[in-house]
Design an enzyme around this catalytic site. Sequence first.
Site, PDB file in Angstrom:
ATOM      1  N   GLU A   1       0.838  -1.224   0.000  1.00  0.00           N
ATOM      2  CA  GLU A   1       0.000   0.000   0.000  1.00  0.00           C
ATOM      3  C   GLU A   1       0.862   1.258   0.000  1.00  0.00           C
ATOM      4  O   GLU A   1       0.548   2.258   0.638  1.00  0.00           O
ATOM      5  CB  GLU A   1      -1.021  -0.032   1.129  1.00  0.00           C
ATOM      6  CG  GLU A   1      -1.959  -1.203   0.907  1.00  0.00           C
ATOM      7  CD  GLU A   1      -3.371  -1.036   1.381  1.00  0.00           C
ATOM      8  OE1 GLU A   1      -3.788   0.096   1.665  1.00  0.00           O
ATOM      9  OE2 GLU A   1      -4.072  -2.060   1.427  1.00  0.00           O
TER      10      GLU A   1
HETATM   11  N1  CAA Z   1      -6.364  11.556  -4.610  1.00  0.00           N
HETATM   12  C1  CAA Z   1      -6.765  11.931  -5.827  1.00  0.00           C
HETATM   13  N2  CAA Z   1      -5.940  12.040  -6.886  1.00  0.00           N
HETATM   14  C2  CAA Z   1      -4.640  11.755  -6.687  1.00  0.00           C
HETATM   15  C3  CAA Z   1      -4.135  11.362  -5.445  1.00  0.00           C
HETATM   16  C4  CAA Z   1      -5.056  11.263  -4.361  1.00  0.00           C
HETATM   17  N3  CAA Z   1      -4.681  10.878  -3.151  1.00  0.00           N
HETATM   18  N4  CAA Z   1      -2.810  11.151  -5.557  1.00  0.00           N
HETATM   19  C5  CAA Z   1      -2.491  11.401  -6.836  1.00  0.00           C
HETATM   20  N5  CAA Z   1      -3.606  11.771  -7.517  1.00  0.00           N
HETATM   21  C6  CAA Z   1      -3.715  12.160  -8.915  1.00  0.00           C
HETATM   22  C7  CAA Z   1      -2.879  13.403  -9.201  1.00  0.00           C
HETATM   23  O1  CAA Z   1      -3.579  14.583  -8.867  1.00  0.00           O
HETATM   24  C8  CAA Z   1      -2.640  13.268 -10.690  1.00  0.00           C
HETATM   25  O2  CAA Z   1      -3.778  13.697 -11.418  1.00  0.00           O
HETATM   26  P1  CAA Z   1      -3.766  15.102 -12.250  1.00  0.00           P
HETATM   27  O3  CAA Z   1      -2.659  14.975 -13.271  1.00  0.00           O
HETATM   28  O4  CAA Z   1      -5.137  15.144 -12.830  1.00  0.00           O
HETATM   29  O5  CAA Z   1      -3.509  16.179 -11.231  1.00  0.00           O
HETATM   30  C9  CAA Z   1      -2.538  11.757 -10.873  1.00  0.00           C
HETATM   31  O6  CAA Z   1      -3.173  11.153  -9.757  1.00  0.00           O
HETATM   32  C10 CAA Z   1      -1.103  11.275 -10.968  1.00  0.00           C
HETATM   33  O7  CAA Z   1      -0.456  11.684  -9.784  1.00  0.00           O
HETATM   34  P2  CAA Z   1       1.075  12.051  -9.720  1.00  0.00           P
HETATM   35  O8  CAA Z   1       1.422  12.982 -10.839  1.00  0.00           O
HETATM   36  O9  CAA Z   1       1.360  12.465  -8.330  1.00  0.00           O
HETATM   37  O10 CAA Z   1       1.691  10.609 -10.075  1.00  0.00           O
HETATM   38  P3  CAA Z   1       3.102   9.984  -9.815  1.00  0.00           P
HETATM   39  O11 CAA Z   1       3.444   9.139 -10.974  1.00  0.00           O
HETATM   40  O12 CAA Z   1       4.078  11.042  -9.403  1.00  0.00           O
HETATM   41  O13 CAA Z   1       2.831   8.933  -8.594  1.00  0.00           O
HETATM   42  C11 CAA Z   1       2.348   8.137  -6.404  1.00  0.00           C
HETATM   43  C12 CAA Z   1       2.154   9.230  -7.463  1.00  0.00           C
HETATM   44  C13 CAA Z   1       1.779   8.748  -5.145  1.00  0.00           C
HETATM   45  C14 CAA Z   1       3.808   7.809  -6.196  1.00  0.00           C
HETATM   46  C15 CAA Z   1       1.548   6.881  -6.816  1.00  0.00           C
HETATM   47  O14 CAA Z   1       2.056   6.326  -8.003  1.00  0.00           O
HETATM   48  C16 CAA Z   1       1.511   5.837  -5.718  1.00  0.00           C
HETATM   49  O15 CAA Z   1       0.732   5.968  -4.780  1.00  0.00           O
HETATM   50  N6  CAA Z   1       2.343   4.763  -5.813  1.00  0.00           N
HETATM   51  C17 CAA Z   1       2.293   3.667  -4.846  1.00  0.00           C
HETATM   52  C18 CAA Z   1       1.336   2.608  -5.325  1.00  0.00           C
HETATM   53  C19 CAA Z   1       0.728   1.842  -4.196  1.00  0.00           C
HETATM   54  O16 CAA Z   1       0.490   2.361  -3.109  1.00  0.00           O
HETATM   55  N7  CAA Z   1       0.406   0.596  -4.454  1.00  0.00           N
HETATM   56  C20 CAA Z   1      -0.294  -0.213  -3.509  1.00  0.00           C
HETATM   57  C21 CAA Z   1      -0.973  -1.351  -4.204  1.00  0.00           C
HETATM   58  S1  CAA Z   1      -2.305  -2.036  -3.276  1.00  0.00           S
HETATM   59  C22 CAA Z   1      -1.610  -2.936  -2.082  1.00  0.00           C
HETATM   60  O17 CAA Z   1      -0.431  -2.913  -1.875  1.00  0.00           O
HETATM   61  C23 CAA Z   1      -2.603  -3.766  -1.262  1.00  0.00           C
HETATM   62  C24 CAA Z   1      -2.017  -4.450  -0.130  1.00  0.00           C
HETATM   63  O18 CAA Z   1      -0.896  -4.261   0.184  1.00  0.00           O
HETATM   64  C25 CAA Z   1      -2.708  -5.351   0.693  1.00  0.00           C
HETATM   65  P1  FAD Z   2       9.450  -0.952  -6.472  1.00  0.00           P
HETATM   66  O1  FAD Z   2       8.445   0.038  -6.842  1.00  0.00           O
HETATM   67  O2  FAD Z   2      10.266  -1.586  -7.556  1.00  0.00           O
HETATM   68  O3  FAD Z   2      10.395  -0.378  -5.369  1.00  0.00           O
HETATM   69  C1  FAD Z   2      11.673  -0.923  -5.034  1.00  0.00           C
HETATM   70  C2  FAD Z   2      12.333   0.033  -4.026  1.00  0.00           C
HETATM   71  O4  FAD Z   2      12.559   1.303  -4.651  1.00  0.00           O
HETATM   72  C3  FAD Z   2      11.464   0.318  -2.803  1.00  0.00           C
HETATM   73  O5  FAD Z   2      12.265   0.465  -1.665  1.00  0.00           O
HETATM   74  C4  FAD Z   2      10.809   1.639  -3.148  1.00  0.00           C
HETATM   75  O6  FAD Z   2      10.403   2.389  -2.015  1.00  0.00           O
HETATM   76  C5  FAD Z   2      11.942   2.331  -3.902  1.00  0.00           C
HETATM   77  N1  FAD Z   2      11.441   3.362  -4.807  1.00  0.00           N
HETATM   78  C6  FAD Z   2      10.699   3.204  -5.936  1.00  0.00           C
HETATM   79  N2  FAD Z   2      10.425   4.400  -6.480  1.00  0.00           N
HETATM   80  C7  FAD Z   2      11.000   5.339  -5.686  1.00  0.00           C
HETATM   81  C8  FAD Z   2      11.058   6.755  -5.718  1.00  0.00           C
HETATM   82  N3  FAD Z   2      10.458   7.474  -6.667  1.00  0.00           N
HETATM   83  N4  FAD Z   2      11.733   7.395  -4.734  1.00  0.00           N
HETATM   84  C9  FAD Z   2      12.346   6.683  -3.748  1.00  0.00           C
HETATM   85  N5  FAD Z   2      12.309   5.347  -3.666  1.00  0.00           N
HETATM   86  C10 FAD Z   2      11.645   4.675  -4.620  1.00  0.00           C
HETATM   87  N6  FAD Z   2      -0.393  -4.777  -4.803  1.00  0.00           N
HETATM   88  C11 FAD Z   2      -1.690  -4.714  -5.218  1.00  0.00           C
HETATM   89  O7  FAD Z   2      -1.997  -4.018  -6.177  1.00  0.00           O
HETATM   90  N7  FAD Z   2      -2.649  -5.399  -4.556  1.00  0.00           N
HETATM   91  C12 FAD Z   2      -2.384  -6.177  -3.491  1.00  0.00           C
HETATM   92  O8  FAD Z   2      -3.291  -6.782  -2.918  1.00  0.00           O
HETATM   93  C13 FAD Z   2      -1.030  -6.270  -3.028  1.00  0.00           C
HETATM   94  N8  FAD Z   2      -0.707  -7.070  -1.979  1.00  0.00           N
HETATM   95  C14 FAD Z   2       0.611  -7.283  -1.693  1.00  0.00           C
HETATM   96  C15 FAD Z   2       0.978  -8.258  -0.767  1.00  0.00           C
HETATM   97  C16 FAD Z   2       2.314  -8.550  -0.537  1.00  0.00           C
HETATM   98  C17 FAD Z   2       2.675  -9.614   0.435  1.00  0.00           C
HETATM   99  C18 FAD Z   2       3.325  -7.842  -1.245  1.00  0.00           C
HETATM  100  C19 FAD Z   2       4.796  -8.155  -1.048  1.00  0.00           C
HETATM  101  C20 FAD Z   2       2.974  -6.841  -2.128  1.00  0.00           C
HETATM  102  C21 FAD Z   2       1.620  -6.564  -2.377  1.00  0.00           C
HETATM  103  N9  FAD Z   2       1.252  -5.634  -3.344  1.00  0.00           N
HETATM  104  C22 FAD Z   2      -0.050  -5.534  -3.749  1.00  0.00           C
HETATM  105  C23 FAD Z   2       2.272  -4.919  -4.083  1.00  0.00           C
HETATM  106  C24 FAD Z   2       2.882  -3.752  -3.313  1.00  0.00           C
HETATM  107  O9  FAD Z   2       1.979  -2.700  -3.226  1.00  0.00           O
HETATM  108  C25 FAD Z   2       4.178  -3.358  -4.040  1.00  0.00           C
HETATM  109  O10 FAD Z   2       5.116  -4.390  -3.787  1.00  0.00           O
HETATM  110  C26 FAD Z   2       4.708  -2.012  -3.588  1.00  0.00           C
HETATM  111  O11 FAD Z   2       3.841  -0.974  -3.987  1.00  0.00           O
HETATM  112  C27 FAD Z   2       6.127  -1.755  -4.107  1.00  0.00           C
HETATM  113  O12 FAD Z   2       6.236  -2.026  -5.468  1.00  0.00           O
HETATM  114  P2  FAD Z   2       7.431  -2.957  -6.046  1.00  0.00           P
HETATM  115  O13 FAD Z   2       7.404  -4.199  -5.270  1.00  0.00           O
HETATM  116  O14 FAD Z   2       7.315  -3.014  -7.508  1.00  0.00           O
HETATM  117  O15 FAD Z   2       8.756  -2.165  -5.645  1.00  0.00           O
END
Ligand code: CAA
Ligand code: FAD
Length: 380
Positions: A363
Amino acid sequence: MDFNLTEEQLMIRDAARDFAQTELLPGVIERDEKQQFPAEQIKKMGELGFLGMMVDPQYGGSGLDTVSYVLAMEEISKIDASASVVMSVNNSLVCWGLEKYGSEAQKQKYLVPLAKGEIIGAFCLSEPEAGSDATSQKTTAIDKGDYYLVNGTKNWITNGNNASVYLVIAQTDVEKGHKGINALILEKGMEGFEIGSKENKLGIRGSDTHSLMFTDVKVPKENRIGEDGFGFKFAMKTLAGGRIGIASQALGIASGAYELALKYSKERKAFGKEISKHQAIAFKLADMATQIEAARMLCMKAAWEKDQHLNYDLSGAMAKLYAADMAMNVTVEAVQIHGGYGFVKEYHVERLMRDAKITQIYEGTSEIQKIVISRSILSD
Ligand code: CAA
Ligand code: FAD
């Protein structure tokens, strides 16, 4: 400012605590070892209303506030973080996203059984080449008139095999960048939808994490959530609340480890007295208790802001960043306080330490939370 919990919030916390002690604690070590999904326990959590806690009762939910959700997440996570991640994904990502942005038909068809815990959901954003860099989606959803043709691979999907409903983020129009991304509802069993093998993980080993493969999956247009091109904003808005759930998970993992370490430190004797009477151990406990309380306040603040319909992007990211790093630190210290016993499975703290690590990764990694926080504080 009122720090008192309401009668209802206390009741929810106690119910979650009882459930964790009676239903999750037995077998938690074995499930971790065997990587066994807590299917029976999740079913009971659904029956008790823990899987759709904040959903309006008209859609099968418990109609509770986010503060109650944080309290319940902490209690469940103290004992079994593999169960609490299922709870967090179903509540914060899947149910919340559908209730907030889904159509009435989508709510009736999908939200109601999800909120009742009859089925569970998954949230599918990450890909092999798009994790932190979430706008680089390679999965495509090509507009074919009355359906989307979906192709691609999702990685690391929690509930990957046990879910029935999957919210999938995919690129429809590459030229439009993140504005060309859609969020679609897929169902298990759709033709061309395959589930990859289960990941063998360091922690939260009872939860099932899988890759998903899509080959020409036909998804009806009515399964798109929101307007065309809303998918990336949908993901970001949903994750903002999800981060409160994972922050509470980290809080629970840490407070579970702390409680065990506190108890142990009062029982174990060395050099003629309880180890808690050695200042080095007492000071560790003081630091742990203080850090846990600070994380709890951040979680509560974010939850309160969400309940007040204020913007919680910043407070949620701060809560997750702090609570995740704190959980890692506190669980390592809990193992240290247990000495050699902390290194073996029966004492639980080694599992909590392994489970804590994931909260710094999923997340949004801790580094990504710092991007969200720094952008917010530098934006004025
Ligand atoms: N609310 C609404 N809009 C948002 C927003 C928010 N909180 N955050 C960003 N946006 C919008 C921006 O306004 C932008 O839109 P506009 O161009 O219209 O203004 C658009 O989204 C793109 O945003 P950025 O330009 O900021 O995009 P970026 O490429 O710089 O990335 C980031 C932003 C915050 C790094 C995003 O890519 C991010 O959150 N990355 C992490 C992904 C993540 O959390 N993955 C989790 C997967 S789920 C999971 O992991 C489940 C589990 O564990 C159990
Ligand atoms: P990368 O993005 O490749 O990152 C590698 C390293 O580089 C990290 O330390 C990161 O912080 C760093 N890094 C990357 N970009 C930057 C930057 N711009 N500046 C500084 N540091 C940076 N995803 C889902 O969609 N749904 C799920 O249900 C879900 N469940 C998960 C459950 C588990 C057990 C795991 C391991 C992952 C899960 N994920 C899920 C995925 C998870 O959200 C991603 O692993 C996470 O967002 C990081 O992405 P990545 O693994 O590709 O690492």
